[in-house]
Design a protein around this motif. Structure first.
Motif, PDB file in Angstrom:
ATOM      1  N   ASN A  56      16.794 -22.184   1.499  1.00  0.00           N
ATOM      2  CA  ASN A  56      16.162 -21.729   2.735  1.00  0.00           C
ATOM      3  C   ASN A  56      17.116 -20.763   3.420  1.00  0.00           C
ATOM      4  OD1 ASN A  56      13.798 -23.447   2.566  1.00  0.00           O
ATOM      5  ND2 ASN A  56      15.224 -25.112   2.898  1.00  0.00           N
ATOM      6  N   VAL A  57      16.680 -19.515   3.560  1.00  0.00           N
ATOM      7  CA  VAL A  57      17.549 -18.442   4.032  1.00  0.00           C
ATOM      8  C   VAL A  57      16.906 -17.716   5.202  1.00  0.00           C
ATOM      9  CG1 VAL A  57      18.686 -16.283   3.347  1.00  0.00           C
ATOM     10  CG2 VAL A  57      18.326 -18.064   1.657  1.00  0.00           C
ATOM     11  N   MET A  58      17.727 -17.393   6.182  1.00  0.00           N
ATOM     12  CA  MET A  58      17.331 -16.438   7.212  1.00  0.00           C
ATOM     13  C   MET A  58      17.917 -15.110   6.754  1.00  0.00           C
ATOM     14  SD  MET A  58      15.513 -17.852   9.574  1.00  0.00           S
ATOM     15  CE  MET A  58      15.553 -16.706  10.919  1.00  0.00           C
ATOM     16  N   MET A  59      17.050 -14.146   6.459  1.00  0.00           N
ATOM     17  CA  MET A  59      17.505 -12.847   5.999  1.00  0.00           C
ATOM     18  C   MET A  59      16.974 -11.800   6.967  1.00  0.00           C
ATOM     19  SD  MET A  59      17.239 -11.065   2.221  1.00  0.00           S
ATOM     20  CE  MET A  59      17.912 -12.491   1.417  1.00  0.00           C
ATOM     21  N   ALA A  60      17.902 -11.180   7.703  1.00  0.00           N
ATOM     22  CA  ALA A  60      17.538 -10.202   8.721  1.00  0.00           C
ATOM     23  C   ALA A  60      16.534 -10.816   9.707  1.00  0.00           C
ATOM     24  CB  ALA A  60      16.992  -8.928   8.098  1.00  0.00           C
ATOM     25  N   ASN A  61      16.835 -12.036  10.147  1.00  0.00           N
ATOM     26  CA  ASN A  61      16.021 -12.781  11.123  1.00  0.00           C
ATOM     27  C   ASN A  61      14.635 -13.156  10.623  1.00  0.00           C
ATOM     28  OD1 ASN A  61      18.018 -12.912  13.120  1.00  0.00           O
ATOM     29  ND2 ASN A  61      17.558 -10.813  13.722  1.00  0.00           N
ATOM     30  N   GLU A  62      14.445 -13.175   9.314  1.00  0.00           N
ATOM     31  CA  GLU A  62      13.181 -13.597   8.712  1.00  0.00           C
ATOM     32  C   GLU A  62      13.432 -14.814   7.834  1.00  0.00           C
ATOM     33  OE1 GLU A  62      10.029 -12.338   9.021  1.00  0.00           O
ATOM     34  OE2 GLU A  62      10.795 -10.996  10.556  1.00  0.00           O
ATOM     35  N   PRO A  63      12.683 -15.905   8.058  1.00  0.00           N
ATOM     36  CA  PRO A  63      12.877 -17.084   7.204  1.00  0.00           C
ATOM     37  C   PRO A  63      12.282 -16.873   5.816  1.00  0.00           C
ATOM     38  CG  PRO A  63      11.116 -17.462   8.782  1.00  0.00           C
ATOM     39  CD  PRO A  63      11.687 -16.115   9.097  1.00  0.00           C
ATOM     40  N   THR A  64      13.034 -17.264   4.817  1.00  0.00           N
ATOM     41  CA  THR A  64      12.606 -17.118   3.428  1.00  0.00           C
ATOM     42  C   THR A  64      13.029 -18.364   2.653  1.00  0.00           C
ATOM     43  OG1 THR A  64      12.996 -14.734   3.557  1.00  0.00           O
ATOM     44  CG2 THR A  64      12.804 -15.664   1.371  1.00  0.00           C
ATOM     45  N   THR A  65      12.158 -18.825   1.788  1.00  0.00           N
ATOM     46  CA  THR A  65      12.500 -19.917   0.887  1.00  0.00           C
ATOM     47  C   THR A  65      12.329 -19.415  -0.538  1.00  0.00           C
ATOM     48  OG1 THR A  65      11.781 -21.600   2.454  1.00  0.00           O
ATOM     49  CG2 THR A  65      11.898 -22.254   0.148  1.00  0.00           C
ATOM     50  N   GLY A  66      13.339 -19.649  -1.345  1.00  0.00           N
ATOM     51  CA  GLY A  66      13.273 -19.220  -2.738  1.00  0.00           C
ATOM     52  C   GLY A  66      13.750 -20.304  -3.669  1.00  0.00           C
ATOM     53  N   LYS A  67      13.263 -20.266  -4.884  1.00  0.00           N
ATOM     54  CA  LYS A  67      13.715 -21.190  -5.927  1.00  0.00           C
ATOM     55  C   LYS A  67      14.493 -20.362  -6.941  1.00  0.00           C
ATOM     56  CE  LYS A  67      10.044 -24.553  -5.433  1.00  0.00           C
ATOM     57  NZ  LYS A  67      10.686 -25.785  -5.127  1.00  0.00           N
ATOM     58  N   ILE A  68      15.705 -20.827  -7.205  1.00  0.00           N
ATOM     59  CA  ILE A  68      16.600 -20.096  -8.104  1.00  0.00           C
ATOM     60  C   ILE A  68      17.187 -21.074  -9.103  1.00  0.00           C
ATOM     61  CG2 ILE A  68      18.625 -18.607  -8.265  1.00  0.00           C
ATOM     62  CD1 ILE A  68      18.232 -17.981  -5.265  1.00  0.00           C
ATOM     63  N   ARG A  69      17.211 -20.673 -10.375  1.00  0.00           N
ATOM     64  CA  ARG A  69      17.889 -21.456 -11.410  1.00  0.00           C
ATOM     65  C   ARG A  69      19.268 -20.839 -11.601  1.00  0.00           C
ATOM     66  NH1 ARG A  69      14.722 -23.291 -16.415  1.00  0.00           N
ATOM     67  NH2 ARG A  69      14.320 -24.973 -14.928  1.00  0.00           N
ATOM     68  N   PHE A  70      20.289 -21.648 -11.364  1.00  0.00           N
ATOM     69  CA  PHE A  70      21.672 -21.196 -11.499  1.00  0.00           C
ATOM     70  C   PHE A  70      22.309 -21.799 -12.742  1.00  0.00           C
ATOM     71  CE2 PHE A  70      21.169 -20.843  -6.828  1.00  0.00           C
ATOM     72  CZ  PHE A  70      21.548 -19.525  -6.678  1.00  0.00           C
ATOM     73  N   HIS A  71      23.258 -21.058 -13.298  1.00  0.00           N
ATOM     74  CA  HIS A  71      24.092 -21.569 -14.385  1.00  0.00           C
ATOM     75  C   HIS A  71      25.454 -20.897 -14.287  1.00  0.00           C
ATOM     76  CE1 HIS A  71      22.472 -17.822 -16.079  1.00  0.00           C
ATOM     77  NE2 HIS A  71      23.579 -17.787 -16.792  1.00  0.00           N
ATOM     78  N   ARG A  72      26.413 -21.453 -14.954  1.00  0.00           N
ATOM     79  CA  ARG A  72      27.756 -20.863 -14.964  1.00  0.00           C
ATOM     80  C   ARG A  72      27.977 -20.153 -16.300  1.00  0.00           C
ATOM     81  NH1 ARG A  72      30.132 -21.779 -10.450  1.00  0.00           N
ATOM     82  NH2 ARG A  72      29.691 -23.690  -9.305  1.00  0.00           N
TER      83      ARG A  72
END
Length: 117
Positions: A88-104
């Motif tokens: 859950n991110v506030m990006m430039a004062n806009e709320p955004t929710t994203g799903k991200i698959r992370f790996h190393r």
């Protein structure tokens, strides 16, 4: 004084437990989102070249515009170093929710890709 030491020890233990699975940290996720956003924005015109200074300035500007409000990650079943995260991110004062698959990667650096919903 004893209560303060106990609180500090509990906080340190919680931090160590959270880091134990080598999962992504909030700072790593923010860095990933910032660099990915800048890279995508600069790539909109493949014929335009950008200097290192322009890229650096864009990253600094985006760093100020991105605020990770919360994130929840879970290990992906069947993999050792793969996590599916809801961010859950506030990006430039806009709320955004994203799903991200992370790996190393082999160097331990966090990599990721968006998961279609």
């Amino acid at each position: 004084m004893k209560n303060i030491r106990t609180a500090i020890m509990l906080a340190m233990l919680a931090t160590l437990t959270a880091c134990g699975d080598n999962g992504p940290s909030k700072d790593e996720v923010k860095d990933f989102i910032v660099k990915k956003s800048v890279s995508d924005a600069l790539a909109t015109n493949p014929f335009q070249r950008h200097t290192e200074q322009e890229t650096h300035d864009a990253i600094e500007k985006m760093n100020k515009a991105v605020d990770i409000q919360s994130m929840q990650c879970s290990a992906t079943k069947g993999f050792k170093n793969v996590w599916d995260c809801t961010v859950n991110v506030m990006m430039a004062n806009e709320p955004t929710t994203g799903k991200i698959r992370f790996h190393r990667d082999d160097n331990g650096k966090l990599q990721g890709e968006s998961i279609a919903e």
